[in-house]
Design a protein around this motif. Structure first.
Motif, PDB file in Angstrom:
ATOM      1  N   GLY A  24       0.782  -1.225   0.000  1.00 24.39           N
ATOM      2  CA  GLY A  24       0.000   0.000   0.000  1.00 24.39           C
ATOM      3  C   GLY A  24       0.817   1.280   0.000  1.00 24.39           C
ATOM      4  N   LYS A  25       2.130   1.196  -0.209  1.00 28.56           N
ATOM      5  CA  LYS A  25       2.999   2.371  -0.126  1.00 28.56           C
ATOM      6  C   LYS A  25       3.202   3.029  -1.495  1.00 28.56           C
ATOM      7  CE  LYS A  25       3.773   1.733   4.281  1.00 28.56           C
ATOM      8  NZ  LYS A  25       3.234   2.671   5.309  1.00 28.56           N
ATOM      9  N   ILE A  26       3.632   4.283  -1.440  1.00 28.13           N
ATOM     10  CA  ILE A  26       3.921   5.055  -2.649  1.00 28.13           C
ATOM     11  C   ILE A  26       5.427   5.294  -2.725  1.00 28.13           C
ATOM     12  CG2 ILE A  26       3.514   7.203  -3.904  1.00 28.13           C
ATOM     13  CD1 ILE A  26       0.847   7.448  -2.447  1.00 28.13           C
ATOM     14  N   PHE A  27       6.031   4.891  -3.841  1.00 26.11           N
ATOM     15  CA  PHE A  27       7.466   5.056  -4.077  1.00 26.11           C
ATOM     16  C   PHE A  27       7.700   6.198  -5.073  1.00 26.11           C
ATOM     17  CE2 PHE A  27       7.410   0.858  -2.347  1.00 26.11           C
ATOM     18  CZ  PHE A  27       8.687   0.595  -1.855  1.00 26.11           C
ATOM     19  N   PHE A  28       8.712   7.000  -4.792  1.00 20.44           N
ATOM     20  CA  PHE A  28       9.166   8.027  -5.730  1.00 20.44           C
ATOM     21  C   PHE A  28      10.610   7.710  -6.082  1.00 20.44           C
ATOM     22  CE2 PHE A  28      11.074  12.456  -6.160  1.00 20.44           C
ATOM     23  CZ  PHE A  28      10.698  12.598  -7.491  1.00 20.44           C
ATOM     24  N   VAL A  40      14.800  -0.859 -10.381  1.00 23.27           N
ATOM     25  CA  VAL A  40      14.006  -0.799  -9.154  1.00 23.27           C
ATOM     26  C   VAL A  40      12.522  -0.708  -9.497  1.00 23.27           C
ATOM     27  CG1 VAL A  40      13.407   0.644  -7.175  1.00 23.27           C
ATOM     28  CG2 VAL A  40      15.806   0.190  -7.684  1.00 23.27           C
ATOM     29  N   LEU A  41      12.177   0.190 -10.414  1.00 23.21           N
ATOM     30  CA  LEU A  41      10.772   0.382 -10.775  1.00 23.21           C
ATOM     31  C   LEU A  41      10.204  -0.835 -11.493  1.00 23.21           C
ATOM     32  CD1 LEU A  41      10.934   4.108 -11.832  1.00 23.21           C
ATOM     33  CD2 LEU A  41       9.415   3.171 -10.082  1.00 23.21           C
ATOM     34  N   ARG A  42      10.985  -1.434 -12.386  1.00 17.47           N
ATOM     35  CA  ARG A  42      10.487  -2.611 -13.099  1.00 17.47           C
ATOM     36  C   ARG A  42      10.263  -3.775 -12.137  1.00 17.47           C
ATOM     37  NH1 ARG A  42      14.521  -3.150 -18.169  1.00 17.47           N
ATOM     38  NH2 ARG A  42      15.878  -1.829 -16.888  1.00 17.47           N
ATOM     39  N   PHE A  43      11.165  -3.916 -11.153  1.00 16.01           N
ATOM     40  CA  PHE A  43      10.951  -4.980 -10.177  1.00 16.01           C
ATOM     41  C   PHE A  43       9.734  -4.705  -9.307  1.00 16.01           C
ATOM     42  CE2 PHE A  43      11.537  -6.478  -5.779  1.00 16.01           C
ATOM     43  CZ  PHE A  43      11.303  -7.826  -6.028  1.00 16.01           C
ATOM     44  N   LEU A  44       9.577  -3.476  -8.834  1.00 18.91           N
ATOM     45  CA  LEU A  44       8.427  -3.160  -7.999  1.00 18.91           C
ATOM     46  C   LEU A  44       7.118  -3.359  -8.760  1.00 18.91           C
ATOM     47  CD1 LEU A  44       9.711   0.008  -6.101  1.00 18.91           C
ATOM     48  CD2 LEU A  44       9.317  -2.274  -5.135  1.00 18.91           C
ATOM     49  N   ALA A  45       7.114  -3.017 -10.054  1.00 17.45           N
ATOM     50  CA  ALA A  45       5.916  -3.249 -10.871  1.00 17.45           C
ATOM     51  C   ALA A  45       5.631  -4.742 -10.982  1.00 17.45           C
ATOM     52  CB  ALA A  45       6.099  -2.625 -12.256  1.00 17.45           C
ATOM     53  N   TYR A  46       6.684  -5.538 -11.168  1.00 20.11           N
ATOM     54  CA  TYR A  46       6.530  -6.996 -11.253  1.00 20.11           C
ATOM     55  C   TYR A  46       6.038  -7.564  -9.922  1.00 20.11           C
ATOM     56  CZ  TYR A  46       7.785 -11.917 -11.957  1.00 20.11           C
ATOM     57  OH  TYR A  46       7.752 -13.294 -12.055  1.00 20.11           O
ATOM     58  N   ALA A  47       6.645  -7.119  -8.828  1.00 21.99           N
ATOM     59  CA  ALA A  47       6.249  -7.603  -7.505  1.00 21.99           C
ATOM     60  C   ALA A  47       4.803  -7.221  -7.199  1.00 21.99           C
ATOM     61  CB  ALA A  47       7.184  -7.030  -6.443  1.00 21.99           C
ATOM     62  N   ASN A  48       4.409  -6.030  -7.607  1.00 23.17           N
ATOM     63  CA  ASN A  48       3.035  -5.579  -7.382  1.00 23.17           C
ATOM     64  C   ASN A  48       2.039  -6.482  -8.100  1.00 23.17           C
ATOM     65  OD1 ASN A  48       1.270  -3.290  -6.320  1.00 23.17           O
ATOM     66  ND2 ASN A  48       0.671  -3.339  -8.473  1.00 23.17           N
ATOM     67  N   GLU A  49       2.410  -6.871  -9.316  1.00 19.11           N
ATOM     68  CA  GLU A  49       1.530  -7.749 -10.102  1.00 19.11           C
ATOM     69  C   GLU A  49       1.466  -9.149  -9.503  1.00 19.11           C
ATOM     70  OE1 GLU A  49       1.657  -9.893 -14.458  1.00 19.11           O
ATOM     71  OE2 GLU A  49       2.341  -7.811 -14.316  1.00 19.11           O
ATOM     72  N   GLN A  50       2.599  -9.663  -9.064  1.00 19.96           N
ATOM     73  CA  GLN A  50       2.652 -11.034  -8.561  1.00 19.96           C
ATOM     74  C   GLN A  50       2.061 -11.180  -7.158  1.00 19.96           C
ATOM     75  OE1 GLN A  50       3.756 -13.691 -10.503  1.00 19.96           O
ATOM     76  NE2 GLN A  50       3.762 -12.093 -12.072  1.00 19.96           N
ATOM     77  N   LEU A  51       2.241 -10.155  -6.326  1.00 21.36           N
ATOM     78  CA  LEU A  51       1.849 -10.257  -4.922  1.00 21.36           C
ATOM     79  C   LEU A  51       0.670  -9.358  -4.548  1.00 21.36           C
ATOM     80  CD1 LEU A  51       5.425 -10.233  -3.296  1.00 21.36           C
ATOM     81  CD2 LEU A  51       4.058 -12.214  -3.999  1.00 21.36           C
ATOM     82  N   ASP A  52       0.158  -8.598  -5.538  1.00 23.16           N
ATOM     83  CA  ASP A  52      -0.984  -7.710  -5.294  1.00 23.16           C
ATOM     84  C   ASP A  52      -0.705  -6.799  -4.093  1.00 23.16           C
ATOM     85  OD1 ASP A  52      -3.464  -6.595  -5.750  1.00 23.16           O
ATOM     86  OD2 ASP A  52      -4.524  -8.067  -4.514  1.00 23.16           O
ATOM     87  N   LEU A  53       0.386  -6.025  -4.183  1.00 25.34           N
ATOM     88  CA  LEU A  53       0.856  -5.215  -3.065  1.00 25.34           C
ATOM     89  C   LEU A  53       0.186  -3.845  -2.968  1.00 25.34           C
ATOM     90  CD1 LEU A  53       4.696  -5.941  -3.287  1.00 25.34           C
ATOM     91  CD2 LEU A  53       3.105  -6.774  -1.543  1.00 25.34           C
ATOM     92  N   ASP A  54      -0.603  -3.481  -3.978  1.00 26.49           N
ATOM     93  CA  ASP A  54      -1.282  -2.180  -3.980  1.00 26.49           C
ATOM     94  C   ASP A  54      -0.283  -1.029  -3.897  1.00 26.49           C
ATOM     95  OD1 ASP A  54      -3.451  -0.408  -4.047  1.00 26.49           O
ATOM     96  OD2 ASP A  54      -3.632  -0.374  -1.862  1.00 26.49           O
ATOM     97  N   LEU A  55       0.804  -1.140  -4.649  1.00 26.20           N
ATOM     98  CA  LEU A  55       1.812  -0.084  -4.683  1.00 26.20           C
ATOM     99  C   LEU A  55       1.405   1.015  -5.651  1.00 26.20           C
ATOM    100  CD1 LEU A  55       5.101  -2.199  -4.964  1.00 26.20           C
ATOM    101  CD2 LEU A  55       4.029  -1.322  -2.881  1.00 26.20           C
ATOM    102  N   LYS A  56       1.965   2.199  -5.441  1.00 26.89           N
ATOM    103  CA  LYS A  56       1.919   3.278  -6.419  1.00 26.89           C
ATOM    104  C   LYS A  56       3.364   3.699  -6.681  1.00 26.89           C
ATOM    105  CE  LYS A  56      -2.651   5.168  -5.352  1.00 26.89           C
ATOM    106  NZ  LYS A  56      -3.416   6.386  -4.949  1.00 26.89           N
ATOM    107  N   LEU A  57       3.679   3.909  -7.953  1.00 27.94           N
ATOM    108  CA  LEU A  57       5.052   4.187  -8.345  1.00 27.94           C
ATOM    109  C   LEU A  57       5.119   5.506  -9.102  1.00 27.94           C
ATOM    110  CD1 LEU A  57       5.885   0.612  -9.710  1.00 27.94           C
ATOM    111  CD2 LEU A  57       6.239   1.470  -7.374  1.00 27.94           C
ATOM    112  N   LEU A  58       5.919   6.441  -8.599  1.00 28.89           N
ATOM    113  CA  LEU A  58       6.150   7.720  -9.262  1.00 28.89           C
ATOM    114  C   LEU A  58       7.569   7.717  -9.810  1.00 28.89           C
ATOM    115  CD1 LEU A  58       4.615  10.214  -6.653  1.00 28.89           C
ATOM    116  CD2 LEU A  58       3.479   9.064  -8.569  1.00 28.89           C
ATOM    117  N   ALA A  59       7.701   7.942 -11.101  1.00 28.57           N
ATOM    118  CA  ALA A  59       9.003   7.860 -11.765  1.00 28.57           C
ATOM    119  C   ALA A  59       9.387   9.222 -12.311  1.00 28.57           C
ATOM    120  CB  ALA A  59       8.934   6.845 -12.899  1.00 28.57           C
ATOM    121  N   LEU A  60      10.473   9.782 -11.805  1.00 34.41           N
ATOM    122  CA  LEU A  60      10.940  11.066 -12.315  1.00 34.41           C
ATOM    123  C   LEU A  60      11.762  10.846 -13.581  1.00 34.41           C
ATOM    124  CD1 LEU A  60      12.128  14.143 -10.422  1.00 34.41           C
ATOM    125  CD2 LEU A  60      13.519  13.320 -12.323  1.00 34.41           C
TER     126      LEU A  60
END
Length: 347
Positions: A24-28, A40-60
């Motif tokens: 449920g956390k937001i990463f910048f 980092v972002l590609r892994f977090l996106a993959y982990a979110n899909e596999q584990l349904d982590l409810d992440l939000k990712l902000l990419a500068l």
């Protein structure tokens, strides 16, 4: 067949890394089109899909079109681009963030010597902007991606720990990079002291592996391509500098563990202690294991200044990071095997 990068991500999901605290956390993440930031972002996106982590990712990013191409396979990911250029005082996030990973930096040696002022400004002013946002958002933690180059020329004869800062030649324009990293670390620590921000510095060894970006031309990519193409590996130095390396997903794991367990105002070496050898020895290892018969390592030193870092004798210790539970899993030979497999997949 699953790509080597997805295999790496799957291994990371089943490593000592616990992703549940990030639910449920937001990463910048800054530097989102660079190697480490994008991984980092590609892994977090993959982990979110596999584990349904409810992440939000902000990419500068600076270039939205480039970012859209890089993340084309992640269209369903909870990923939002923040388009700006650090160092111009116009960074303002529209939503609260929980974790900050500051990966943006000038990384090309030629750019460091062609634009040393810009290199320093990006380091200092950019880091200051990111720190301001972290404080304004009351972020839970921030990791600043520093470099093993902060050590300059170490004075120790054994392994280099986080306390063993050495000499940096301030008359050498190439020092814009390591000195910018040093000052940025101090700025992080100053924000921690003055504003209570929990921030750590990750002093990365050379990071490479599956997931390197198109056009990557650092020495590890040159070595891998030469071996793949049946060509000689050409060194533009004598290759006596000692290299310290860490596999890409091992580095991602370290950064995420630091967000959870790192101690504020502390720096941590991120290096596989077993992946340490001179540049020339690494070239020979690549040629022996991945080259073709008849190809060899050739030394051809150009007359022009290529902007390479000075030769250094340094063997990074990662004991401080390992005390947090981090373990590197991919050695140097396997790092090249996975890198070459990735490059072959991208042909």
């Amino acid at each position: 067949m699953q790509s080597i990068l997805m295999q790496d991500f799957e291994e990371l999901l089943h490593s000592e890394l616990d992703l549940e605290p990030f639910r449920g956390k937001i990463f910048f993440v800054t530097g989102a089109t660079g190697l480490v930031g994008s991984l980092v972002l590609r892994f977090l996106a993959y982990a979110n899909e596999q584990l349904d982590l409810d992440l939000k990712l902000l990419a500068l990013v600076r270039n939205k079109e480039k970012a859209q191409r890089l993340y084309a396979k992640y269209k369903t990911a909870p990923l939002k681009f923040v388009v700006t250029e650090l160092g111009h005082s116009d960074l303002h996030l529209s939503e609260k963030v929980d974790y900050v990973i500051h990966a943006a930096a000038v990384t090309g040696s030629k750019q460091m010597i062609a634009d040393p002022v810009g290199t320093i400004r990006t380091a200092l002013w950019g880091t200051d902007e990111v720190l301001q946002e972290a404080v304004r958002n009351n972020a839970e933690a921030m990791v600043y991606l520093s470099s093993m180059e902060v050590y300059g020329q170490p004075v120790v004869t054994g392994q280099t720990t986080e306390k063993d800062l050495g000499y940096v030649d301030l008359t050498n324009i190439r020092s814009s990079y390591p000195e910018g990293k040093r000052m940025s670390e101090l700025m992080c620590n100053s924000y921690a002291e003055q504003y209570g921000l929990r921030v750590m510095s990750a002093r990365l060894a050379q990071v490479f592996g599956a997931g390197v970006l198109p056009g990557e031309n650092r020495v590890f990519a040159q070595f891998a391509r030469s071996a793949m193409n049946g060509e000689n590996i050409v060194l533009h130095t004598t290759g006596q500098s000692e290299g310290n390396y860490v596999y890409a997903t091992d580095a991602i794991k370290a950064i995420l563990i630091l967000l959870q367990k790192g101690e504020t105002r502390q720096a941590y070496n991120v290096a596989n202690e077993d992946s340490h050898m001179t540049i020339k020895a690494m070239a020979e290892m690549v040629m022996d294991n991945f080259g073709i018969s008849g190809a060899q390592v050739v030394i051809d030193i150009p007359k022009e200044n290529m902007g390479y870092a000075p030769d250094v004798k340094m063997w990074l210790s990662s004991q401080k990071l390992q005390q947090l539970g981090w373990r590197p899993t991919v050695n140097l030979k396997d790092s090249y095997a996975r890198l070459i497999q990735w490059l072959q997949e991208k042909k």
